[in-house]
Write a protein that holds these residues in place. Structure first.
Motif, PDB file in Angstrom:
ATOM      1  N   ALA A  49       0.853  -1.199   0.000  1.00 37.43           N
ATOM      2  CA  ALA A  49       0.000   0.000   0.000  1.00 37.43           C
ATOM      3  C   ALA A  49       0.886   1.246   0.000  1.00 37.43           C
ATOM      4  N   SER A  50       0.275   2.386  -0.091  1.00 39.85           N
ATOM      5  CA  SER A  50       1.019   3.644   0.018  1.00 39.85           C
ATOM      6  C   SER A  50       1.530   3.800   1.441  1.00 39.85           C
ATOM      7  N   ALA A  51       2.671   4.439   1.561  1.00 38.04           N
ATOM      8  CA  ALA A  51       3.254   4.682   2.882  1.00 38.04           C
ATOM      9  C   ALA A  51       2.309   5.553   3.703  1.00 38.04           C
ATOM     10  N   ALA A  52       2.299   5.302   4.999  1.00 37.41           N
ATOM     11  CA  ALA A  52       1.476   6.089   5.914  1.00 37.41           C
ATOM     12  C   ALA A  52       2.072   7.486   6.066  1.00 37.41           C
ATOM     13  N   THR A  53       1.234   8.441   6.367  1.00 36.97           N
ATOM     14  CA  THR A  53       1.702   9.799   6.642  1.00 36.97           C
ATOM     15  C   THR A  53       2.313   9.813   8.040  1.00 36.97           C
ATOM     16  N   ARG A  54       3.540  10.284   8.132  1.00 31.78           N
ATOM     17  CA  ARG A  54       4.246  10.311   9.404  1.00 31.78           C
ATOM     18  C   ARG A  54       4.842  11.696   9.624  1.00 31.78           C
ATOM     19  N   SER A  55       4.928  12.090  10.866  1.00 37.09           N
ATOM     20  CA  SER A  55       5.593  13.352  11.212  1.00 37.09           C
ATOM     21  C   SER A  55       7.110  13.161  11.092  1.00 37.09           C
ATOM     22  N   ASP A  56       7.839  14.260  11.095  1.00 35.27           N
ATOM     23  CA  ASP A  56       9.301  14.170  11.069  1.00 35.27           C
ATOM     24  C   ASP A  56       9.817  13.368  12.253  1.00 35.27           C
ATOM     25  N   ALA A  57       9.246  13.585  13.423  1.00 33.23           N
ATOM     26  CA  ALA A  57       9.679  12.860  14.620  1.00 33.23           C
ATOM     27  C   ALA A  57       9.417  11.356  14.471  1.00 33.23           C
ATOM     28  N   GLN A  58       8.276  11.007  13.900  1.00 29.21           N
ATOM     29  CA  GLN A  58       7.967   9.594  13.683  1.00 29.21           C
ATOM     30  C   GLN A  58       8.931   8.968  12.680  1.00 29.21           C
ATOM     31  N   ARG A  59       9.262   9.708  11.631  1.00 27.27           N
ATOM     32  CA  ARG A  59      10.217   9.193  10.639  1.00 27.27           C
ATOM     33  C   ARG A  59      11.593   8.994  11.261  1.00 27.27           C
ATOM     34  N   ARG A  60      12.028   9.944  12.077  1.00 21.28           N
ATOM     35  CA  ARG A  60      13.333   9.812  12.741  1.00 21.28           C
ATOM     36  C   ARG A  60      13.333   8.619  13.700  1.00 21.28           C
ATOM     37  N   ALA A  61      12.242   8.432  14.414  1.00 15.98           N
ATOM     38  CA  ALA A  61      12.143   7.304  15.342  1.00 15.98           C
ATOM     39  C   ALA A  61      12.212   5.983  14.582  1.00 15.98           C
ATOM     40  N   TRP A  62      11.502   5.903  13.449  1.00 10.79           N
ATOM     41  CA  TRP A  62      11.548   4.678  12.641  1.00 10.79           C
ATOM     42  C   TRP A  62      12.951   4.454  12.090  1.00 10.79           C
ATOM     43  N   ASP A  63      13.602   5.493  11.615  1.00 12.53           N
ATOM     44  CA  ASP A  63      14.969   5.355  11.097  1.00 12.53           C
ATOM     45  C   ASP A  63      15.894   4.768  12.162  1.00 12.53           C
ATOM     46  N   ALA A  64      15.772   5.246  13.390  1.00 11.02           N
ATOM     47  CA  ALA A  64      16.610   4.737  14.477  1.00 11.02           C
ATOM     48  C   ALA A  64      16.274   3.279  14.783  1.00 11.02           C
ATOM     49  N   ARG A  65      15.003   2.987  14.855  1.00 14.04           N
ATOM     50  CA  ARG A  65      14.587   1.608  15.149  1.00 14.04           C
ATOM     51  C   ARG A  65      14.987   0.674  14.026  1.00 14.04           C
ATOM     52  N   GLN A  66      14.846   1.136  12.797  1.00 13.41           N
ATOM     53  CA  GLN A  66      15.210   0.315  11.648  1.00 13.41           C
ATOM     54  C   GLN A  66      16.690  -0.049  11.709  1.00 13.41           C
ATOM     55  N   GLY A  67      17.531   0.871  12.147  1.00  7.10           N
ATOM     56  CA  GLY A  67      18.950   0.575  12.304  1.00  7.10           C
ATOM     57  C   GLY A  67      19.183  -0.551  13.304  1.00  7.10           C
ATOM     58  N   GLU A  68      18.440  -0.527  14.402  1.00 11.45           N
ATOM     59  CA  GLU A  68      18.547  -1.594  15.401  1.00 11.45           C
ATOM     60  C   GLU A  68      18.091  -2.942  14.820  1.00 11.45           C
ATOM     61  N   ILE A  69      17.038  -2.900  14.031  1.00 15.21           N
ATOM     62  CA  ILE A  69      16.526  -4.132  13.420  1.00 15.21           C
ATOM     63  C   ILE A  69      17.543  -4.681  12.428  1.00 15.21           C
ATOM     64  N   ILE A  70      18.127  -3.810  11.635  1.00 11.47           N
ATOM     65  CA  ILE A  70      19.149  -4.244  10.669  1.00 11.47           C
ATOM     66  C   ILE A  70      20.325  -4.871  11.406  1.00 11.47           C
ATOM     67  N   ASP A  71      20.681  -4.304  12.553  1.00 10.23           N
ATOM     68  CA  ASP A  71      21.760  -4.884  13.356  1.00 10.23           C
ATOM     69  C   ASP A  71      21.416  -6.293  13.841  1.00 10.23           C
ATOM     70  N   ALA A  72      20.120  -6.606  13.977  1.00 13.19           N
ATOM     71  CA  ALA A  72      19.690  -7.928  14.428  1.00 13.19           C
ATOM     72  C   ALA A  72      19.619  -8.952  13.293  1.00 13.19           C
ATOM     73  N   LEU A  73      19.774  -8.513  12.057  1.00 12.25           N
ATOM     74  CA  LEU A  73      19.636  -9.445  10.931  1.00 12.25           C
ATOM     75  C   LEU A  73      20.626 -10.605  10.960  1.00 12.25           C
ATOM     76  N   PRO A  74      21.912 -10.396  11.280  1.00 13.03           N
ATOM     77  CA  PRO A  74      22.812 -11.559  11.326  1.00 13.03           C
ATOM     78  C   PRO A  74      22.354 -12.620  12.336  1.00 13.03           C
ATOM     79  N   ALA A  75      21.855 -12.188  13.486  1.00 17.81           N
ATOM     80  CA  ALA A  75      21.348 -13.149  14.472  1.00 17.81           C
ATOM     81  C   ALA A  75      20.133 -13.889  13.916  1.00 17.81           C
ATOM     82  N   TYR A  76      19.246 -13.160  13.224  1.00 15.41           N
ATOM     83  CA  TYR A  76      18.083 -13.789  12.600  1.00 15.41           C
ATOM     84  C   TYR A  76      18.521 -14.833  11.583  1.00 15.41           C
TER      85      TYR A  76
END
Length: 161
Positions: free
Chosen positions: A118-145
């Protein structure tokens, strides 16, 4: 009568080819790949190697094998990445080759609660920054996955025929 279909590769089918894939695990019937370069880290596909379109074209043991692997992927994602939800999809409308999408989702990802198609949800700048930070943590977990998934799939005892 449902039997495992024997078919030749379809040269126009992108899933009959296994070029440039990040293969996490494979056997002679199927492969498990990580979909790189998306906004959805951990997005994984389970692909039946022979060109068939539907689960009912497989024998009952083969269907059980496919689903057993899908569930192991899901469990490995839950254990290693701790998503809020996991989406399972077996569509094949665009590519009529049997495959499953296993997609870990987070409440703050770019499309939640909608489908990733679907189309991306509308997010505030703060929400986008929070997702970017969380996404980095998730990417760091990929080798363990990836390691956990490989261990889980390697431990399977009875392959289907």
């Amino acid at each position: 009568m449902n039997t495992t279909a024997i078919s030749t590769p379809d040269t126009s089918c992108p899933l009959c080819q296994d070029k440039n894939e990040h293969v996490l695990w494979r056997n002679d019937r199927l492969r498990v790949i990580l979909i790189d370069g998306t906004d959805f880290p951990g997005y994984t596909r389970v692909i039946w190697n022979k060109h068939v379109a539907e689960m009912t074209q497989l024998s009952a043991p083969a269907r059980s094998e496919v689903m057993g692997i899908v569930w192991r992927v899901e469990q490995s994602q839950r254990d290693a990445m701790r998503p809020d939800k996991i989406n399972l999809a077996q569509l094949g409308n665009q590519v009529a080759h049997l495959h499953w999408h296993i997609i870990p989702r987070w409440r703050d990802d770019t499309h939640f609660p909608e489908s990733i198609w679907a189309s991306a949800a509308t997010r505030s700048d703060a929400q986008r920054r929070a997702w970017d930070a969380r996404q980095g943590e998730i990417i760091d977990a990929l080798p363990a996955y990836c390691a956990l998934l490989k261990e889980s799939l390697d431990s399977m005892l009875t392959p289907a025929r």
